[in-house]
Design an enzyme around this catalytic site. Structure first.
Site, PDB file in Angstrom:
ATOM      1  N   ARG A  21       0.699  -1.203   0.026  1.00  0.00           N
ATOM      2  CA  ARG A  21      -0.125   0.128   0.218  1.00  0.00           C
ATOM      3  C   ARG A  21       0.923   1.260   0.024  1.00  0.00           C
ATOM      4  NH1 ARG A  21      -2.879  -3.619   4.156  1.00  0.00           N
ATOM      5  NH2 ARG A  21      -5.239  -3.587   3.401  1.00  0.00           N
ATOM      6  N   THR A  22       0.307   2.476  -0.440  1.00  0.00           N
ATOM      7  CA  THR A  22       1.116   3.565  -0.392  1.00  0.00           C
ATOM      8  C   THR A  22       1.089   4.102   0.836  1.00  0.00           C
ATOM      9  OG1 THR A  22       0.005   4.207  -2.673  1.00  0.00           O
ATOM     10  CG2 THR A  22       1.228   5.935  -1.582  1.00  0.00           C
ATOM     11  N   GLN A  23       2.323   4.045   1.639  1.00  0.00           N
ATOM     12  CA  GLN A  23       2.734   4.370   2.821  1.00  0.00           C
ATOM     13  C   GLN A  23       3.072   5.953   2.940  1.00  0.00           C
ATOM     14  OE1 GLN A  23       1.863   2.714   5.459  1.00  0.00           O
ATOM     15  NE2 GLN A  23       1.761   0.582   4.697  1.00  0.00           N
ATOM     16  N   TYR A  24       3.693   6.439   1.787  1.00  0.00           N
ATOM     17  CA  TYR A  24       3.986   7.739   1.668  1.00  0.00           C
ATOM     18  C   TYR A  24       4.227   7.858   0.099  1.00  0.00           C
ATOM     19  CZ  TYR A  24       8.460   5.150   1.936  1.00  0.00           C
ATOM     20  OH  TYR A  24       9.486   4.032   1.502  1.00  0.00           O
TER      21      TYR A  24
END
Lengths: 244, 223
Positions: A21-24
């Site tokens: 998942r896009t964490q940053y």
């Protein structure tokens, strides 16, 4: 074994299949500023795409038309914005295929974006953007904003990111309901110039977009005139004892 | 690459204060229209009061995206109820529905702080007050949200509700007249706005009584 604590820390966020998942964010766009004027909506954004603090891309179009009545502007992760455009284009295409004379207006697009952003945050897989949606349909002007966690609202003038600090105060003091096109553009350029001077990730290559009852026009990229020759900028370390 | 960006944070606190007062034949609900995030003001004109039924209103503060989702869920549930029963839901029923809806997300809560107002079966004004996960209580008045800690003690002092421990149970409705209640609401909001940065800009007051629904606005400090 050394990494077990690290895995444990993220175990709530990563499922057993190990999807990412896009964490940053990676490549990000800076502020978008938009306002209502007499005949519709005006929106401005620069064309920079930053990779952390590196200016990686210099021709990113961050303002796009959505159908006939809407205009979207995005700051944040560029790839997520491009995915959002795929969702929106699919939505508009499907709407056209009904061929019933009805079409999605800015209100509907904004509401849809609100749900998409909120649903993705519920899945702990956010789309890392702040979006601005403007449009005109049946004489009704619309200007709204959606954030990456689904917070949303309408306003007469909006600005994302740094723009909320630097541009909003200018807009609050100078905006009024009956701005002409020329006045609106001048006001937006004033905001963008301040952002260019103070936001390190801003670049001097802009697009301004206009939407009215007649439709969307997005300008060719252009640069603002700047002035760096202030006396106080010369020899900035004079008086700072022991510096270069 | 070093991680310089903050990790994903699924919640935000957008502030706001809600106050509700119930009388024998009226109820008043009020909320400010400021929406903030951190030290930023997002907008000065966002309504926190939502009409669930003709005689049932909910005022919510907290995380705006969750508030909106909660309003949509309750709106949809109420629409289905109307189709199935050919009438609007009563206020006590709506109060329980709100509690259950909040508790349903007990382990990923709606970060919202609500007050629900309306009329009970006897036609008396009533206020229901909640926490984020659905605990609720029927009261005569309540305050929720960022300014609640400043407002609630003033209401306790001025409205003097009978102790819920008294037997036989005393009526929770306040002895104030409608006009007095509206004045109290305006005063407590003016005071909360002085000290709470998340409260301000404008006050929206909705009054329910025998004549129906009425809406008033009052200006608050904008700094």
């Amino acid at each position: 074994m050394g990494s077990s604590s690290e895995t444990k820390e993220n175990s709530l966020l990563s499922s057993e299949t190990g999807i990412q998942r896009t964490q940053y964010p990676y490549v990000t766009g800076s502020s978008v500023v938009a306002l209502k004027y007499k005949d519709g909506i005006l929106m401005a954004a620069d064309m920079g795409g930053s990779y952390g603090s590196t200016l990686r891309y210099k021709s990113v179009e961050r303002i796009k038309p959505v159908g006939k009545h809407s205009l979207i502007g995005a700051s944040g992760e560029i790839s997520d914005f491009q995915e959002i455009m795929r969702y929106l284009d699919e939505q508009v295409l499907n709407d056209n295929m009904w061929d019933d004379g009805n079409s999605l207006g800015p209100k509907e697009i904004h509401s849809y974006l609100t749900r998409v952003m909120y649903n993705r945050r519920n899945k702990f897989d956010p789309l890392w953007n702040t979006l601005i949606l403007g449009g005109v349909k049946k004489g009704q002007k619309f200007l709204g904003m959606v954030t990456m966690i689904g917070v949303n609202f309408e306003e007469n003038h909006v600005a994302t990111g740094f723009g909320n600090h630097m541009a909003q105060p200018i807009l609050r003091s100078e905006w009024h309901e009956n701005l002409t096109f020329e006045e609106g553009v001048t006001l937006l350029e004033k905001c963008m110039r301040v952002l260019l001077y103070r936001d390190r990730s801003a670049v001097n290559k802009f697009q301004i977009a206009k939407i009215t009852e007649e439709g969307v026009t997005i300008s060719q990229p252009y640069a603002l005139k700047t002035f760096w020759g202030f006396k106080a900028f010369e020899n900035p370390t004079a008086g700072a004892e022991g510096s270069w | 690459m070093t991680k310089q960006q903050a990790r994903f944070e699924p919640y935000d606190f957008n502030g706001g204060t809600c106050v509700a007062i119930a009388g024998a034949d009226y109820c008043v609900v009020a909320a400010d229209t400021r929406m903030s995030t951190g030290y930023n003001i997002l907008t000065r004109d966002y309504s926190k009061i939502y009409k669930l039924a003709d005689k049932c209103l909910m005022a919510s503060s907290g995380f705006q995206a969750d508030v909106r989702a909660l309003q949509k869920v309750l709106g949809a549930k109420h629409l289905i109820y109307q189709h199935q029963h050919n009438k609007q839901m009563s206020c006590p029923a709506m109060a329980r529905l709100l509690s259950n809806t909040l508790y349903y997300k007990r382990f990923f809560p709606y970060y919202t702080f609500n007050v629900l107002v309306g009329f009970d079966e006897e036609g008396k004004g009533c206020v229901y007050t909640y926490d984020a996960v659905g605990s609720y209580e029927k009261v005569g008045y309540s305050a929720q949200g960022s300014g609640a800690k400043l407002i609630m003690p003033v209401l306790d002092n001025q409205l003097k509700s009978p102790s819920p421990l008294l037997l036989p149970a005393q009526d929770a409705v306040t002895p104030l007249s409608e006009a007095e209640a509206i004045d109290v609401v305006k005063d407590v909001f003016a005071s909360a706005t002085e000290r709470d940065i998340y409260t301000g800009d404008k006050l929206e007051i909705v009054i329910l009584n025998a004549d129906g629904m009425r809406r008033e606005f009052a200006e608050l400090r904008k700094d």
